[in-house]
Design a protein around this motif. Structure first.
Motif, PDB file in Angstrom:
ATOM      1  N   ARG A   1      -4.277   7.001   3.121  1.00  0.00           N
ATOM      2  CA  ARG A   1      -4.370   6.532   4.508  1.00  0.00           C
ATOM      3  C   ARG A   1      -5.612   7.056   5.220  1.00  0.00           C
ATOM      4  O   ARG A   1      -5.919   6.620   6.327  1.00  0.00           O
TER       5      ARG A   1
ATOM      6  N   ASN B   1      -8.564   4.141   4.958  1.00  0.00           N
ATOM      7  CA  ASN B   1      -8.673   3.145   6.042  1.00  0.00           C
ATOM      8  C   ASN B   1      -8.308   3.749   7.403  1.00  0.00           C
ATOM      9  O   ASN B   1      -8.090   3.042   8.372  1.00  0.00           O
TER      10      ASN B   1
ATOM     11  N   LEU C   1      -5.732   5.136   8.681  1.00  0.00           N
ATOM     12  CA  LEU C   1      -4.431   5.067   9.335  1.00  0.00           C
ATOM     13  C   LEU C   1      -4.042   6.477   9.753  1.00  0.00           C
ATOM     14  O   LEU C   1      -3.241   6.680  10.641  1.00  0.00           O
TER      15      LEU C   1
ATOM     16  N   SER D   1      -8.017  -3.934   1.799  1.00  0.00           N
ATOM     17  CA  SER D   1      -6.668  -4.455   1.984  1.00  0.00           C
ATOM     18  C   SER D   1      -5.718  -3.427   1.403  1.00  0.00           C
ATOM     19  O   SER D   1      -6.134  -2.520   0.693  1.00  0.00           O
ATOM     20  N   MET D   2      -4.443  -3.570   1.716  1.00  0.00           N
ATOM     21  CA  MET D   2      -3.509  -2.523   1.316  1.00  0.00           C
ATOM     22  C   MET D   2      -2.178  -3.132   0.877  1.00  0.00           C
ATOM     23  O   MET D   2      -1.728  -4.124   1.442  1.00  0.00           O
TER      24      MET D   2
ATOM     25  N   PHE E   1       1.861  -1.964   0.072  1.00  0.00           N
ATOM     26  CA  PHE E   1       2.723  -0.853   0.478  1.00  0.00           C
ATOM     27  C   PHE E   1       3.938  -0.713  -0.423  1.00  0.00           C
ATOM     28  O   PHE E   1       4.429  -1.681  -0.988  1.00  0.00           O
TER      29      PHE E   1
ATOM     30  N   LYS F   1       7.007  -0.084   0.485  1.00  0.00           N
ATOM     31  CA  LYS F   1       8.167  -0.818   0.999  1.00  0.00           C
ATOM     32  C   LYS F   1       7.796  -2.243   1.377  1.00  0.00           C
ATOM     33  O   LYS F   1       8.427  -2.838   2.247  1.00  0.00           O
TER      34      LYS F   1
ATOM     35  N   ALA G   1       6.563  -4.071   3.385  1.00  0.00           N
ATOM     36  CA  ALA G   1       6.114  -4.220   4.773  1.00  0.00           C
ATOM     37  C   ALA G   1       5.631  -5.629   5.078  1.00  0.00           C
ATOM     38  O   ALA G   1       4.594  -5.826   5.693  1.00  0.00           O
ATOM     39  N   LEU G   2       6.414  -6.624   4.642  1.00  0.00           N
ATOM     40  CA  LEU G   2       6.089  -8.014   4.991  1.00  0.00           C
ATOM     41  C   LEU G   2       6.639  -8.302   6.384  1.00  0.00           C
ATOM     42  O   LEU G   2       7.535  -7.622   6.857  1.00  0.00           O
ATOM     43  N   LEU G   3       6.089  -9.325   7.032  1.00  0.00           N
ATOM     44  CA  LEU G   3       6.596  -9.705   8.346  1.00  0.00           C
ATOM     45  C   LEU G   3       7.848 -10.561   8.141  1.00  0.00           C
ATOM     46  O   LEU G   3       7.748 -11.670   7.617  1.00  0.00           O
ATOM     47  N   PRO G   4       9.013 -10.049   8.544  1.00  0.00           N
ATOM     48  CA  PRO G   4      10.263 -10.735   8.200  1.00  0.00           C
ATOM     49  C   PRO G   4      10.424 -12.087   8.885  1.00  0.00           C
ATOM     50  O   PRO G   4      11.174 -12.926   8.410  1.00  0.00           O
TER      51      PRO G   4
ATOM     52  N   LEU H   1      -1.978 -13.511   6.171  1.00  0.00           N
ATOM     53  CA  LEU H   1      -2.115 -12.601   7.321  1.00  0.00           C
ATOM     54  C   LEU H   1      -3.551 -12.122   7.564  1.00  0.00           C
ATOM     55  O   LEU H   1      -4.063 -12.200   8.673  1.00  0.00           O
TER      56      LEU H   1
ATOM     57  N   ARG I   1      -1.020 -11.061  -0.398  1.00  0.00           N
ATOM     58  CA  ARG I   1      -1.550 -10.814   0.945  1.00  0.00           C
ATOM     59  C   ARG I   1      -2.848  -9.993   0.855  1.00  0.00           C
ATOM     60  O   ARG I   1      -3.826 -10.274   1.546  1.00  0.00           O
ATOM     61  N   ALA I   2      -2.818  -8.982  -0.047  1.00  0.00           N
ATOM     62  CA  ALA I   2      -4.008  -8.155  -0.203  1.00  0.00           C
ATOM     63  C   ALA I   2      -5.137  -8.946  -0.864  1.00  0.00           C
ATOM     64  O   ALA I   2      -6.301  -8.817  -0.492  1.00  0.00           O
TER      65      ALA I   2
END
Lengths: 343, 349
Positions: free
Chosen positions: B74, B77, B79, B111-112, B114, B116, B118-121, B131, B179-180
């Motif tokens: 982290r 990037n 975070l 890009s990252m 994860f 878990k 971490a998709l947008l539900p 995204l 996504r990445a």
């Protein structure tokens, strides 16, 4: 003479005490004591050192009635300034309420009822709920309570709309700032626990009873709390893993708020809106004391004139409205949430 | 190898607590992690980390939970902001970037993926995959076109209009990978990306990642706690313990010459025959021996055991392309299968 005489004597304040005797108000108790000197000293052995008790020992000491009088004069002193600020600020609320009441009442029933039914269908897409709402309105219309119900509905619509308009942004700001949350939570607690009638007292002094904004403000102040609380909660409960992910992809705060946080907090925000609607409905009945029109007036008439039937039927109308508003908003929540069940 | 590293991490420190600056001085003066926690209540997250991450290679950071590996990734990037040190990306100090420049870097440069997912539900698989392009403000038709391509590439063609909760864990992580990839950035950060998946699916995903890597040559930083996974993927392996790098280098060399008992304990548990390659065990050519056959330098020892049918008297010639580069004695091979730690304990009879 009085129990606390020795206290004032001991502190050397006797001179100050006797400086202007008799200038303060005379209480009933002291009058009685004067006419009936035998009973003067038969009070409790060790009385609580209250203002009135201390006044008996020292006539320069203020009485408790001076305290309430001071609060009153204090309020009356700032009243004009407060009114000159609040009056123009809240004037749009009066206009809005007048307009809503006017348009709900002047629109013919065969337009307004289908309009409401269409709205219900649009929001919850449930045949059962639309059928229930239809039956309720037919019933209310049939017993000549339609106008009163529509007035109540108009007030709730305006007040809930304003609650959402202000409550959601306040809730978002609270979720983003811990100091703001710490500052606002006691205030929200206060608003929620103050007895509903207490709101009305200062408002009556500030605004004329003929102005709709008087009850508008009372309803909004009372009902805005849940939508603020639940918006704050909803934004804070957004999955932090998701927030981290969109941060990692470089979303700006605005993109994040509109595209991620508000949509994900929507079930909670809607639950807050549901609560706000229900609380507006509760307050609109009480607000009939200060000339809010609608079903509340009929309930009030029932109480004042002991017209049992009028009061009960109006009460039934309010229950019907409550059930309608609750079912419709809950169905809307269910529709919003259904797209989001995950894990 | 000669080119400058894509990402250089220089003397990076991260201390969690109320006053990291003063705690940093104590750490630099030599205070250890446990002492720091006991005396000042500060947690030493990362201690003097320096890593070069080569362009187009997979750098794996491995460590147990709490070793600081997720904290480390982290920092790339940002975070997480470091307490001290430098992170150079293409020679430019990422820690000096302003808010806007940093956001631009995250949008286009990296890009990252994860642990878990971490998709947008509340968005479809297609919108999730798109995204990164959406954030950049690319039109919907264009970003959907790109997302379709990558979803298809990770094996999710036909699932575009599903929602994340309708997919299994493995499929959700494929969306995370798509996504990445759709962001088309040079750097991919993968934070325990496959750790939440079943072993079989994890193996599939590792295979997919390796295929994609051959094709795309992205710079990948991969975090894992699983040594088998680390050895399968790594071009460069970094082992973290308690927030400090204890060994880094080529994975085969770490396996054959661990410098720390902690790593020895780690490597003693793995299937060395499957991980070790001929190149790590071979000896220089000796012309006087007859060879039972030719093998490649990147064949695993397991494949040689199969080839020799378990006969330890064989020798094989190691050939790279057409050129013989060494030889391998099956006896050496068998010895290499025994971890050094146990070899030291049991002296040969």
């Amino acid at each position: 003479m009085a129990y606390y005489d020795s206290l004032f004597n001991g502190l050397g304040l006797r001179v100050w005490c006797d400086a202007e005797p008799g200038s303060a108000n005379v209480s009933m108790a002291s009058l009685l004591a004067k006419t009936n000197p035998d009973t003067a000293n038969t009070g409790p052995v060790f009385p609580f050192p209250s203002m009135d008790e201390l006044y008996q020992a020292c006539s320069s000491f203020p009485q408790s009635r001076d305290f309430t009088a001071a609060v009153e004069t204090g309020f009356l002193n700032i009243k004009d300034v407060l009114k000159s600020v609040l009056d123009p600020l809240t004037q749009p609320l009066s206009w809005l309420l007048e307009f809503a009441l006017f348009s709900f009442l002047t629109t013919p029933w065969w337009i307004i009822i289908p309009l409401i039914l269409w709205l219900v269908w649009y929001v919850c897409r449930s045949v059962n709920i639309v059928a229930f709402v239809t039956l309720s309105f037919v019933f209310l219309g049939f017993i000549d309570h339609l106008d009163a119900a529509l007035q109540t509905l108009a007030i709730i619509t305006v007040c809930t709309g304003i609650c959402i308009l202000f409550g959601v942004p306040i809730g978002i700001a609270m979720a983003k700032s811990n100091p703001l949350e710490r500052a606002l939570i006691p205030l929200l607690d206060l608003l929620q626990t103050l007895p509903t009638f207490v709101y009305l007292i200062p408002l009556i002094f500030l605004f004329s009873v003929t102005e709709p904004k008087l009850y508008g403000i009372a309803i909004i102040v009372y009902a805005i709390v849940p939508v603020i609380r639940l918006t704050n909660l909803g934004i804070r409960l957004v999955d932090q893993d998701v927030v981290e992910a969109v941060n990692a992809f470089g979303m700006s705060p605005k993109q994040k708020l509109l595209g991620v946080e508000i949509p994900l907090a929507m079930p909670n925000i809607m639950a807050g809106v549901n609560q706000t609607i229900m609380m507006s409905l509760a307050m609109v009945v009480i607000a009939s004391l200060v000339s809010a029109p609608g079903l509340g007036v009929l309930v009030l008439r029932g109480i004042r004139n002991l017209e049992l039937g009028v009061g009960l039927i109006a009460g039934l109308g309010i229950v019907l409205l409550a059930v309608i508003l609750d079912r419709v908003s809950k169905a809307a929540i269910a529709r919003v949430s259904s797209g989001q069940t995950y894990r | 190898m000669a080119q400058a590293p894509k990402i250089q991490i220089r003397n990076l420190y991260k201390i969690f607590g109320s006053d990291p600056a003063s705690a940093l001085e104590q750490v630099k003066a030599g205070m250890g992690k446990d002492e720091l926690l006991a005396k000042t209540g500060h947690v030493l997250g990362l201690e003097n980390i320096s890593i070069d991450i080569r362009e187009g290679a997979i750098t794996v950071v491995m460590g147990l939970s709490g070793s600081g590996k997720s904290t480390l990734i982290r920092h790339i990037n940002r975070l997480i902001e470091p307490t001290d040190g430098q992170v150079l990306i293409d020679g430019e100090d990422a820690l000096l970037l302003g808010t806007e420049a940093l956001r631009e870097k995250r949008r286009t440069g990296m890009s990252m993926v994860f642990q878990k997912f971490a998709l947008l539900p509340h968005r479809s698989v297609l919108d999730n995959a798109a995204l990164a392009l959406e954030v950049r403000g690319i039109s919907q038709s264009e970003r959907h076109k790109e997302a379709y391509v990558w979803l298809d590439r990770v094996g999710l063609g036909g699932y575009e209009n599903h929602y994340p909760h309708q997919l299994s864990g493995g499929m959700q992580q494929r969306v995370g990978l798509a996504r990445a990839l759709t962001s088309n950035s040079d750097i991919m950060l993968m934070d325990e990306a496959f750790s939440a998946l079943d072993p079989l699916i994890r193996s599939d995903m590792q295979k997919l990642l390796l295929e994609l890597h051959v094709e795309l040559k992205k710079t990948i930083v991969f975090i894992t706690h699983d040594l088998d996974e680390a050895l399968r993927l790594a071009d460069h392996l970094v082992i973290l313990k308690d927030g400090a790098v204890i060994q880094q280098g080529e994975p085969q060399s770490i396996l054959t010459t661990p410098t720390d008992p902690y790593i020895e304990a780690f490597v003693s548990d793995i299937n060395r025959a499957r991980v070790l390659r001929v190149r790590s065990v071979m000896t220089p050519l000796n012309q006087e021996i007859t060879y039972a056959g030719d093998v490649g330098p990147d064949d695993t020892l397991e494949s040689l055991i199969t080839l020799s049918d378990g006969n330890t008297s064989y020798n094989f010639r190691v050939v790279e392309g057409e050129i013989p580069i060494g030889q391998i004695d099956m006896k050496d091979l068998v010895k290499a299968l025994v971890p050094r730690v146990s070899a030291a304990e049991h002296q040969p009879l």
